[in-house]
Design a protein around this motif. Structure first.
Motif, PDB file in Angstrom:
ATOM      1  N   HIS A  43      38.655  42.111  42.754  1.00  0.00           N
ATOM      2  CA  HIS A  43      39.712  43.568  43.505  1.00  0.00           C
ATOM      3  C   HIS A  43      40.371  44.093  43.141  1.00  0.00           C
ATOM      4  CE1 HIS A  43      36.228  42.167  46.809  1.00  0.00           C
ATOM      5  NE2 HIS A  43      36.124  41.014  46.287  1.00  0.00           N
ATOM      6  N   PRO A  44      41.697  44.820  43.033  1.00  0.00           N
ATOM      7  CA  PRO A  44      42.717  45.757  42.526  1.00  0.00           C
ATOM      8  C   PRO A  44      43.509  44.724  42.962  1.00  0.00           C
ATOM      9  CG  PRO A  44      41.601  47.214  42.498  1.00  0.00           C
ATOM     10  CD  PRO A  44      40.568  46.209  43.066  1.00  0.00           C
ATOM     11  N   ARG A  45      43.952  44.121  44.384  1.00  0.00           N
ATOM     12  CA  ARG A  45      44.741  43.875  45.226  1.00  0.00           C
ATOM     13  C   ARG A  45      45.311  42.765  44.543  1.00  0.00           C
ATOM     14  NH1 ARG A  45      40.829  43.331  48.491  1.00  0.00           N
ATOM     15  NH2 ARG A  45      40.095  40.961  49.388  1.00  0.00           N
ATOM     16  N   GLU A  46      44.185  41.603  44.048  1.00  0.00           N
ATOM     17  CA  GLU A  46      44.456  40.352  43.359  1.00  0.00           C
ATOM     18  C   GLU A  46      45.086  40.723  41.850  1.00  0.00           C
ATOM     19  OE1 GLU A  46      43.884  37.481  44.631  1.00  0.00           O
ATOM     20  OE2 GLU A  46      42.338  37.921  46.606  1.00  0.00           O
ATOM     21  N   LEU A  47      45.275  42.141  41.164  1.00  0.00           N
ATOM     22  CA  LEU A  47      45.602  41.630  39.994  1.00  0.00           C
ATOM     23  C   LEU A  47      47.161  40.745  39.851  1.00  0.00           C
ATOM     24  CD1 LEU A  47      45.797  42.534  37.305  1.00  0.00           C
ATOM     25  CD2 LEU A  47      47.167  44.389  38.038  1.00  0.00           C
ATOM     26  N   PRO A  48      48.527  40.515  40.234  1.00  0.00           N
ATOM     27  CA  PRO A  48      49.252  39.659  40.352  1.00  0.00           C
ATOM     28  C   PRO A  48      49.222  38.613  40.577  1.00  0.00           C
ATOM     29  CG  PRO A  48      49.607  41.736  42.171  1.00  0.00           C
ATOM     30  CD  PRO A  48      48.087  41.812  42.003  1.00  0.00           C
ATOM     31  N   GLU A  64      38.281  31.031  39.270  1.00  0.00           N
ATOM     32  CA  GLU A  64      37.790  32.062  40.600  1.00  0.00           C
ATOM     33  C   GLU A  64      37.951  30.642  41.317  1.00  0.00           C
ATOM     34  OE1 GLU A  64      34.142  33.119  39.277  1.00  0.00           O
ATOM     35  OE2 GLU A  64      34.780  34.813  38.806  1.00  0.00           O
ATOM     36  N   GLU A  65      37.584  29.077  40.802  1.00  0.00           N
ATOM     37  CA  GLU A  65      37.660  28.095  41.415  1.00  0.00           C
ATOM     38  C   GLU A  65      38.826  27.420  41.877  1.00  0.00           C
ATOM     39  OE1 GLU A  65      37.582  24.603  40.247  1.00  0.00           O
ATOM     40  OE2 GLU A  65      34.680  24.907  39.526  1.00  0.00           O
ATOM     41  N   LEU A  66      40.031  28.768  41.772  1.00  0.00           N
ATOM     42  CA  LEU A  66      41.211  29.151  42.161  1.00  0.00           C
ATOM     43  C   LEU A  66      42.052  29.632  42.732  1.00  0.00           C
ATOM     44  CD1 LEU A  66      43.746  27.993  39.030  1.00  0.00           C
ATOM     45  CD2 LEU A  66      43.011  26.653  41.558  1.00  0.00           C
ATOM     46  N   GLY A  67      40.557  31.162  43.329  1.00  0.00           N
ATOM     47  CA  GLY A  67      40.639  32.058  44.016  1.00  0.00           C
ATOM     48  C   GLY A  67      40.704  33.081  44.114  1.00  0.00           C
ATOM     49  N   VAL A  68      40.228  33.871  42.736  1.00  0.00           N
ATOM     50  CA  VAL A  68      40.453  35.079  42.360  1.00  0.00           C
ATOM     51  C   VAL A  68      38.992  34.926  41.419  1.00  0.00           C
ATOM     52  CG1 VAL A  68      41.397  36.714  40.943  1.00  0.00           C
ATOM     53  CG2 VAL A  68      43.055  34.933  41.359  1.00  0.00           C
ATOM     54  N   GLN A  69      38.458  36.398  42.480  1.00  0.00           N
ATOM     55  CA  GLN A  69      37.059  36.543  41.467  1.00  0.00           C
ATOM     56  C   GLN A  69      37.119  38.238  40.358  1.00  0.00           C
ATOM     57  OE1 GLN A  69      34.082  35.195  42.927  1.00  0.00           O
ATOM     58  NE2 GLN A  69      35.692  34.018  43.586  1.00  0.00           N
ATOM     59  N   VAL A  70      36.206  37.560  39.026  1.00  0.00           N
ATOM     60  CA  VAL A  70      37.194  38.451  38.238  1.00  0.00           C
ATOM     61  C   VAL A  70      35.880  38.262  37.248  1.00  0.00           C
ATOM     62  CG1 VAL A  70      39.139  37.204  37.322  1.00  0.00           C
ATOM     63  CG2 VAL A  70      36.735  36.687  36.982  1.00  0.00           C
ATOM     64  N   ASP A  71      35.857  40.042  37.004  1.00  0.00           N
ATOM     65  CA  ASP A  71      34.786  40.583  35.797  1.00  0.00           C
ATOM     66  C   ASP A  71      34.856  40.265  34.543  1.00  0.00           C
ATOM     67  OD1 ASP A  71      33.277  41.514  37.824  1.00  0.00           O
ATOM     68  OD2 ASP A  71      34.163  43.074  38.461  1.00  0.00           O
ATOM     69  N   ALA A  72      34.549  40.203  33.256  1.00  0.00           N
ATOM     70  CA  ALA A  72      34.925  39.986  32.223  1.00  0.00           C
ATOM     71  C   ALA A  72      34.049  40.569  31.017  1.00  0.00           C
ATOM     72  CB  ALA A  72      34.589  38.393  32.005  1.00  0.00           C
TER      73      ALA A  72
END
Length: 630
Positions: free
Chosen positions: A342-347, A392-400
């Motif tokens: 989700h782009p809003r999660e970038l910061p 991800e455990e700290l709350g940010v879902q990512v793609d790699a």
């Protein structure tokens, strides 16, 4: 890129403080459990700074492997005394079906191999005799899975023999061993009998981990390890998963840390408040009012704390310097690009990447200026997978992205600049010689060395003011960060200043002028010196049943690797070789399929190797395309 981590291996380091009653006295034993996998060797290296003794755990079937040697070398370098626990004795009985005599031969061989590594690690120094033996009861045997262990002395007291252990398994009665030989007793007793107390250890360890004057007030405080002395703490780990903020975990080498204490990250004079002091009990933290020298504590209240920092109190005695920098056995060699789903999660993602890279110096976070990619580099695929899991455990879902190998740029030949190179304002000049430093004897004054083994030297007849040296070193670091071929970092490069002329006017030799002059001179010399690429090489060690020897050697050779040694041991064979990191990403699946799932292996960064020119051209082209370079 998604990798499934093996659930059976330790991937985190964990601290626990235990009370143990022994021979009528009560002792506090601070234990640090560290991962065995090579991708987490940085955690092992940092843990060495916090401890005074190490229990080296070796698999009874696999024996002393590459990672075992690395751990022992790290321990000896930090003057951490080892004892030996040979684990998984049950495998010798149930899998290999060895007799009592064969088991004893196997264990004797492991002890000898361990001692060989210890003796080599000490090199020419003979002040310490830390080899292990059954006679000295510095070796224990057992099965952590089945919760039993013993030393030879304990076996004698219980009037037991190896054949009794074998019969327990043959009769499926091995659970009786838990009551007869509980695993914690020989391990804890071995620690108290043979490993040094903090007071004893710091009397000889200090000179290896701290480069200040040992006779100064600061040196005396560190060597004596007293609670009333000034406060010095070496930070070895950062815990990020805490609702109270980052927790700095470290060894108290001197003094007492109290809740509310005014502390600082040396040499900064900015004061912070120790909001909480904690003891670690595995995953649980216990808040305590204070803790004294010789213990391992957690400190909450330092937002910018990093592993390797030195913490002091307000009153700093004369002669204080920071602890010796912790050096690591391996370099980051694999990179992934990460973006939030989700782009809003970038910061939030960028903040987390900064935080986890501070807590793990073997994780390097950077942003590609050309593409804007967020890059995370680590020691291997598993290392990076665990970092993603933490995020991800700290709350940010990512793609790699798929993994990318890191390369190094280096000169292929030595080159001497034919003329001086000017600064942008044309008021300063420098002349350089550039060469691959692994083929050069260093005879000049070393001005600076970075963490990629790039060296900046100056011939002895040249004297450079300290203020200008700082700017020149900054220009050197600027050049080393991105080479001219494809913006990969430079490595194994020697830059020698053979002549320099600086303006008499201070304003004309400003920091930016000298930095730019040095960087551009290096690039100019580098391009003339036929630059090329270095690729990272793994050492690989595989233990497999004899019948799969040909299959495994074939796999290594097919991946541009070489088989260097083959050791036959009973029904198993140990194969040691090297292969490029770029060929390792599908290694797990292939080794399993070629050995019917029976292969056990380790890979470890070994060295950097020059890539043949035609292959280097292809890789350079691919990297430049990926980075959006012309």
């Amino acid at each position: 890129m998604r990798i499934i981590a093996d659930a059976s291996i330790t991937i985190k380091s964990a601290n626990i403080s235990l009370l143990h009653d022994y021979q009528g006295k009560r002792y506090v034993v601070n234990l640090v459990d560290t991962p065995g996998h090579i991708d987490f060797s940085g955690k092992v290296t940092r843990a060495m700074r916090a401890i005074d003794g190490a229990i080296v755990v070796v698999d009874a079937v696999e024996g002393v492997m590459a990672q075992t040697e690395s751990v022992i070398r790290s321990a000896i370098k930090e003057r951490v005394q080892p004892v030996l626990f040979i684990n998984k004795i049950d495998r010798l009985i149930r899998e290999l079906k060895l007799s009592a005599h064969q088991i004893q031969e196997k264990l004797t061989e492991i002890i000898q191999e361990t001692n060989n590594v210890i003796e080599v690690a000490f090199e020419s120094e003979n002040d310490f005799d830390w080899t292990v033996s059954t006679q000295a009861n510095t070796v224990a045997f057992g099965s952590a899975l089945h919760k039993w262990a013993f030393t030879v002395e304990q076996m004698k007291k219980e009037s037991l023999h190896f054949k009794d252990i074998i019969e327990s398994y043959q009769n499926n009665e091995y659970e009786k061993l838990i009551a007869l030989l509980p695993i914690h007793l020989p391990i804890l007793n071995m620690i108290l009998d043979h490993l040094p107390s903090p007071i004893k250890a710091q009397s000889y360890r200090t000179k290896y981990i701290w480069k200040g004057d040992l006779q100064s007030p600061a040196g005396v405080a560190l060597r004596s390890c007293k609670p009333e002395n000034p406060l010095f703490i070496g930070i070895t780990k950062i815990v990020t998963k805490s609702k109270h903020g980052p927790v700095g975990v470290g060894r108290i080498f001197s003094g007492t840390i109290r809740k509310g204490s005014q502390i600082q990250v040396f040499p900064s004079d900015q004061l912070h408040k120790a909001q909480r002091i904690t003891l670690f009990m595995g995953a649980r933290q216990v808040v305590i009012p204070s803790l004294t020298a010789g213990n391992i504590c957690g400190i909450i209240g330092l937002e910018d704390i990093q592993a390797g920092d030195t913490i002091t109190g307000q009153n700093i005695p004369q002669g204080m310097v920071s602890f010796e920098e912790i050096t690591y056995a391996s370099d980051p060699v694999v990179t992934i690009a990460i973006e939030p789903k989700h782009p809003r999660e970038l910061p939030r993602l960028l903040s987390l990447l900064e935080t986890i890279s501070k807590g793990d110096p073997n994780l390097i976070f950077s942003v590609n200026e050309q593409t804007g990619e967020n890059l995370l580099s680590g020691l291997g695929l598993l290392h990076l997978e665990i970092a993603l899991k933490d995020i991800e455990e700290l709350g940010v879902q990512v793609d790699a992205s798929d993994p990318i190998v890191l390369y190094r740029e280096t000169p292929n030949t030595s080159i001497i600049m034919p003329e001086m190179h000017q600064s942008p304002n044309e008021q300063n000049e420098i002349k350089l010689e550039i060469s691959p430093h692994d083929t050069t004897t260093i005879e000049d004054e070393i001005m600076y060395q970075d963490n990629r083994n790039n060296l900046l030297t100056v011939i002895s007849s040249i004297s450079i003011p300290e203020s200008d040296s700082t700017s020149i070193i900054a220009g050197f670091n600027w050049a080393m960060e991105r080479g001219p071929l494809c913006s990969e970092p430079m490595g194994l490069t020697l830059i020698k200043i053979t002549d320099i002329k600086l303006s008499d006017n201070l304003a004309e030799r400003g920091r930016v002028e000298l930095m730019s002059m040095v960087k551009e001179a290096i690039f100019k010399a580098f391009e003339v010196g036929s630059p090329t690429l270095l690729e990272p090489i793994y050492t690989i060690q595989v233990v497999v049943p004899n019948e799969y020897l040909k299959n495994i050697t074939g796999v290594i050779i097919s991946k541009r690797g070489q088989v260097e040694k083959v050791d036959h041991k009973e029904i198993l064979v140990t194969i040691t070789g090297v292969l490029p990191v770029s060929e390792s990403f599908d290694l797990a699946d292939i080794l399993r399929s070629k050995s019917a799932g029976k292969a056990i292996w380790q890979t470890k960064f070994s060295h950097w190797k020059v890539i043949p020119s035609q292959r280097a051209k292809t890789i350079i082209s691919e990297i430049r395309k990926r980075r959006g370079l012309s």
